[in-house]
Design an enzyme around this catalytic site. Structure first.
Site, PDB file in Angstrom:
ATOM      1  CB  CYS A 131      -0.912  -0.001   1.218  1.00 36.51           C
ATOM      2  SG  CYS A 131       0.026   0.152   2.756  1.00 36.51           S
ATOM      3  CB  ALA A 139       4.071  -0.436   2.182  1.00 35.63           C
ATOM      4  NE  ARG A 171      12.143  -1.176   1.251  1.00 35.81           N
ATOM      5  CZ  ARG A 171      12.097  -1.491  -0.033  1.00 35.81           C
ATOM      6  NH1 ARG A 171      11.205  -2.318  -0.476  1.00 35.81           N
ATOM      7  NH2 ARG A 171      12.957  -0.960  -0.887  1.00 35.81           N
ATOM      8  CG  HIS A 225       7.470   4.858  -4.190  1.00 32.44           C
ATOM      9  ND1 HIS A 225       7.533   4.032  -5.281  1.00 32.44           N
ATOM     10  CD2 HIS A 225       7.596   4.048  -3.111  1.00 32.44           C
ATOM     11  CE1 HIS A 225       7.694   2.782  -4.873  1.00 32.44           C
ATOM     12  NE2 HIS A 225       7.726   2.769  -3.564  1.00 32.44           N
TER      13      HIS A 225
HETATM   14  S1  SF4 Z   1       9.906   0.742  -6.909  1.00 34.47           S
HETATM   15 FE1  SF4 Z   1      12.078   0.849  -6.891  1.00 34.47          FE
HETATM   16  S2  SF4 Z   1      12.485   1.127  -4.788  1.00 34.47           S
HETATM   17 FE2  SF4 Z   1      10.486   0.347  -4.865  1.00 34.47          FE
HETATM   18  S3  SF4 Z   1      10.700  -1.822  -4.561  1.00 34.47           S
HETATM   19 FE3  SF4 Z   1      10.808  -1.294  -6.630  1.00 34.47          FE
HETATM   20  S4  SF4 Z   1      12.859  -1.177  -7.320  1.00 34.47           S
HETATM   21 FE4  SF4 Z   1      12.591  -0.994  -5.148  1.00 34.47          FE
END
Ligand code: SF4
Ligand code: SF4
Lengths: 546, 459
Positions: free
Chosen positions: A65, A68, A99, A199
């Site tokens: 989610c 996360a 992680r 992100h």
């Molecule tokens: S989006 Fe990028 S940072 Fe996230 S798990 Fe994947 S490779 Fe890793």
């Protein structure tokens, strides 16, 4: 040596796709059909795939989610920020040290809050009457106990629902303390369709509240930032080692092995190098718009890719001294890599792999497999967007849907004092004319072979079917997938957290990876699936000693 | 350099900030319990992140596949309710995975919105989304109440509440509710019951589900687990033995009040005395005398305690974990003359502190105990009063390393060692194993620290 069972790949990719879809109710099948693509990407035509769309309820997804993505992935690896999860206990608990982000806090007096888990542990009365008071108190208690330089607050699902204004609380406490930056993230789990939204929320807030806070000049000749590198299993350490050896100064890694001050100083770098395009490409854009720092896509996964990326950085700075140094480092590092690779390759050549991981890893790791002669049959991202598959060209065509609309986009303008183009326009143009690519990413599809199968948001059912049909020699995904794949007799390598391995980036990382894959695909254990009496069940009426 | 370097020795009162929790949230317990029902797919009603986290945590602990589906809420569902998502999920799950039963649990999100699982299930039933002979059950497990332990208890209670039946004829069986213990422990509990001659129904039963073999085949629904038929039959049992007040008592009392199945709530059978009481209860229920095999096992445990007593005697222990496990464990430590001095559980409940006080009241030292405590506090207590042994889940290893304390992993989650899936800690055999592990770290420590002149071959 162990004998691995080899099933001939007889299946036509279109038949496989049909097989994957056949069990679904019609509506689900229609939707999944658009997320499964048989790669024909050659030359100019990149086929279209559907990505970054909602997960289907009831279909066992690999995704996590928004929280996360925000707290776990982006802020998780920063050691000197006290990260407080505002919510019931679970979310904070599960994102506690899971992680494998490594950090080097061995310096005298260095702060390290990563082994701690901070939560407001909301109770039902907080849900009924609101949790702002408790949050405020928790921030105060954290401040009194630790006196950190920064405290970050993360919202979980119920916080958004009951409407706690975490930003107001953060602002109030920041003003109250004066010597501690407090900021908050509205990263409720239900926002967006995957970690990717998290992100975005994380990066935006870091950009707003931290980047540019420290204007002090940083020593070093060739200053870069490394964006989208999370130091899983020590990858960042290895990249830093190489950069240092080349004489390149890494001002900030976003966010592996990072500190508050690194983020605060990121704007003094002269080049941004993007590793994981998915998780952070927009930060590179914002840094360019606001401060004038150009960005390039790099990749330190794979020895060749590492060499290429180093050369690309050197070419940007255009300094003969640096270019030579980079060549010297590559020349020094490569022989050992070559020796291990050549040896391993005798045992891995012709074997096959499948990769289904978060963002860039499903792409980057294909390079390492190729180096030891292994073919990728199928790959896909857990939460990428179309540009990660098809390249940045498609960005203007991406439709903003309801789920993306509630993720804050921040308006960035050139900083009136601190914006400065790092290179004269003519020089940039000259580089570009010579084939140098800024702000560029081709995506995963063009680099995959024709006839390979690209699948977005793979689920457990499809994973199992794919493995059954194509029986790859190795499957790469995350912890949730690991043991169901291994039960099928196929080794499974975690590429989110690397199991217990790593680093896999850079030159020594490549060596580690070659050896690890050799170990996995050639392990004797995969030949023990059946007991002798299961292989030959016929009974003959003889005594053993006859 | 120390890892938890910011933990001060001085203890200040915290009322809002939990640091290094000794518990997690309800749904993961519900998921674990549901996995112990045969042919069951656990389903998390909320956003997909919770489900991903719970599956990951269980997978890391058991090193086994953990399948569970989710309603995958997005913003819309969070505002308008998750009914449409759950209905769609139920249909998809029965079509694609073909489970016998779906066990739905709520998350803090669906609870806060107020989704009514029973109503949604009835709607699914009416719309024909639940195939004939298949089942959907639901448990309410908001994560801002209780802990993972409560979630486990709620799912077990829901299973009997929604599936148990009473035909009016007793079936001669005894329900055993083992509580949140390892698959290996469930297997051992069944073995002991069988040895005594008790025909039992174990609910839940994760043995065979979360400690399966590697055979080149993957079965989403392995052989193990309590079948729906067996759960139905719990209503006709002659009695229920509930192991653990926190994990099992609610379901047992419900069977009592609803179906007149009398129950007895016992401690989880960790260690000598709790196992004694369990065996005694089995014997009484079955109306038989205890077979010699069990007497021998018991005698072996007593033998080991006496053989090695000098190495345990008055050693101080800090422990953290779940209430039912800690109560039995504390009693075990006291029974072998060890001194459990710091005891923390994250699960709230004053009764816990009372039980621990009772068990430790004759000890010649102060005992710190806190329900709804955290590991930060435990660490601070240790800094103020050092111990010889630490017992708890894997997160304790940071404390163990910083303070250089011998450490035995016990409880949930264990992320960095194996064995808990395969070797029981309950019963006398489990007691032997626990003791062997404790002795192992204590004697390793002695061998490491003894000066050259007193270093000895024979211990
Ligand atoms: S989006 Fe990028 S940072 Fe996230 S798990 Fe994947 S490779 Fe890793
Ligand atoms: S949102 Fe609630 S149910 Fe989900 S992981 Fe967090 S605490 Fe647990």
């Amino acid at each position: 040596m162990a004998k691995t069972k080899h099933r001939l790949v007889k299946w036509e990719p279109t038949a496989i796709k049909e097989e994957l879809l056949s069990k679904y109710p019609p509506k689900v099948a229609r939707k999944r059909a658009k997320q499964i693509l048989i790669n024909e990407a050659q030359e100019n035509e990149t086929p279209e795939i559907q990505a970054n769309v909602r997960t289907i309820p009831g279909i066992i997804t690999m995704r996590g989610c928004t929280y996360a993505g925000c707290k776990g992935v982006i802020l998780g690896p920063t050691r000197d920020i006290v990260n407080i999860t505002h919510g019931p206990i679970g979310c904070g608990f599960y994102s506690w040290l899971t992680r494998r982000n490594q950090t080097d806090a061995t310096a005298e007096g260095a702060e390290n809050y990563m082994p701690y888990c901070f939560s407001t542990d909301m109770q039902d009365q907080d849900i009924i009457f609101g949790g702002e008071k408790k949050l405020e108190k928790a921030i105060q208690e954290a401040y009194d106990t630790f006196h950190p330089k920064a405290i970050a607050i993360f919202a979980t699902c119920p916080v958004g629902l009951i409407g706690d204004d975490i930003h107001a609380v953060a602002k109030k406490m920041k003003e109250k303390f004066g010597d501690c930056n407090v900021f908050a993230f509205s990263c409720e789990g239900y926002k967006g369709v995957s970690q990717s939204a998290g992100h975005h929320i994380a990066n935006n807030q870091i950009f707003k509240h931290v980047v540019g806070e420290n204007d002090a000049d940083k020593p070093g000749e060739y200053k870069i930032n490394l964006l989208g590198e999370y130091n899983i299993g020590g990858d960042g350490f290895e990249i830093d080692r190489i950069l240092k050896k080349c004489g390149i100064s890494n001002i900030a890694t976003f966010s592996g092995n990072s500190t508050y001050d690194q983020f605060a100083s990121a704007h003094v770098a002269d080049l941004n190098c993007v590793m994981c395009h998915r998780s952070i490409n927009y930060v590179a854009d914002m840094l360019e718009t606001k401060f004038g720092i150009p960005w390039i896509k790099v990749n330190f996964i794979g020895a060749e890719a590492t060499a290429k990326s180093l050369r690309k950085i050197a070419q940007y700075f255009g300094d003969k001294k640096l270019i030579e140094k980079v060549e010297a480092v590559i020349a020094e590092e490569m022989p050992l890599v070559d020796a291990v690779r050549d040896d391993v390759r005798t045992r891995t050549e012709g074997k096959t792999a499948m990769l289904f991981v978060g963002g860039s890893r499903a792409h980057h790791y294909q390079e390492l497999f190729a180096e030891i002669g292994m073919k990728t049959l199928s790959a896909g991202y857990e939460f990428a967007h179309r540009d990660d598959y098809e390249g940045r060209e498609v960005i203007p065509d991406l439709k903003v849907d309801a789920d993306s609309r509630n993720i804050e986009e921040i308006e960035v303008n050139a900083d009136p004092e601190r914006y400065s183009p790092r290179k004269p326009a003519e020089e940039i143009a000259k580089l570009e004319a010579a084939g140098y690519k800024f702000k560029h990413y081709d995506g995963m599809i063009p680099e995959m072979d024709k006839g390979t199968i690209v699948i977005d948001d793979l689920n457990q059912y499809e994973a199992e079917k794919l493995v059954e049909l194509l029986h790859p020699d190795i499957f790469c995904a995350g912890i949730k997938e690991k043991f169901s794949i291994q039960k099928l007799g196929v080794p499974m390598k975690q590429l989110h957290s690397y199991d217990s391995g790593g680093p896999y980036a850079g030159f020594s990382g490549a060596i580690n990876f070659y050896k690890e894959i050799d170990r996995l695909v050639n392990s004797r254990v995969w030949s023990y699936m059946k007991a002798p009496w299961q292989e030959n069940p016929e009974l003959s009426a003889t005594y053993v000693w006859e | 350099m120390t890892l938890l370097r910011h933990t001060p020795k001085e203890i200040t009162e915290r009322s809002a900030l939990t640091i290094n929790p000794a518990k997690t949230c309800q749904p993961i317990g519900a998921m674990y319990a549901a996995l112990g029902i045969h042919g069951c797919l656990p389903h998390s009603h909320g956003s997909q992140g919770c489900c991903a986290y719970h599956r990951s945590a269980l997978t890391r602990h058991y090193k086994e596949p953990v399948s569970a589906a989710t309603s995958s809420f997005t913003e819309g569902a969070s505002v308008f309710g998750g009914q449409a998502n759950l209905l769609q999920a139920i249909e998809n799950i029965f079509t694609v995975y073909e489970p016998e039963i779906i066990a739905v649990h709520t998350t803090c999100l669906s609870e806060t919105i107020g989704d009514d699982l029973n109503q949604i299930r009835d709607k699914a039933q009416k719309e024909g989304k639940i195939p004939a002979g298949k089942h959907v059950i639901g448990a309410s497990t908001p994560s801002y109440v209780g802990s993972h332990v409560t979630g486990f208890s709620n799912m077990v209670k829901s299973a009997v509440a929604q599936l148990a039946e009473s035909t009016g004829h007793k079936n001669g069986k005894v329900n055993i509710l083992p509580g949140w213990v390892e698959p290996s422990d469930m297997e051992e509990i069944k073995r002991l019951a069988t040895l005594v001659g008790v025909d039992s129904i174990l609910l839940p039963d994760t043995s065979g589900v979360l400690n399966g073999p590697l055979s080149g085949e993957y079965k989403m629904f392995p052989e193990g687990g309590t079948t729906v038929e067996e759960i139905k039959a719990t209503g006709d049992a002659i009695g229920t033995l509930a192991l653990g007040e926190w994990c099992s008592a609610d379901a047992a009392r419900l069977l009592d009040s609803q179906f007149k199945v009398p129950c007895k709530v016992l401690d989880m059978p960790f260690g000598l005395k709790a196992t004694d009481r369990f065996i005694d209860a089995l014997r009484t229920v079955a109306g038989v005398s205890v077979p010699n095999e069990i007497n021998t096992e018991r005698g072996q445990l007593v033998d080991l305690i006496s053989d090695m007593h000098q190495y345990f005697y008055h050693k101080k222990v800090a422990l953290v974990g779940d209430p039912d496990q800690l109560i039995a464990m504390t009693e075990f430590l006291v029974s072998i003359d060890m001194l459990p001095v710091h005891i923390v559980t994250g699960t709230p409940g004053k009764a816990f502190e009372r039980r621990i006080r009772e068990i430790t009241k004759e000890l010649p030292c102060e005992v710190n105990v806190k329900a709804k405590g955290d590991m930060f506090l435990l660490h601070q207590w240790i800094k103020n009063e050092p111990v010889d042994l630490l017992l708890g889940n894997t997160y304790c290893k940071y404390i163990a390393r910083d303070e250089d304390i011998p450490f035995v992993r016990f409880g949930f989650p264990i992320l960095d060692r194996v064995g808990h899936q395969y070797f029981p800690s309950v019963g006398y055999k489990g007691g032997l194993r626990l003791l062997e592990k404790i002795l192992g770290v204590l004697l390793d420590r002695k061998d490491r620290d003894d000066p050259e002149e007193t270093f000895e071959l024979v211990l």
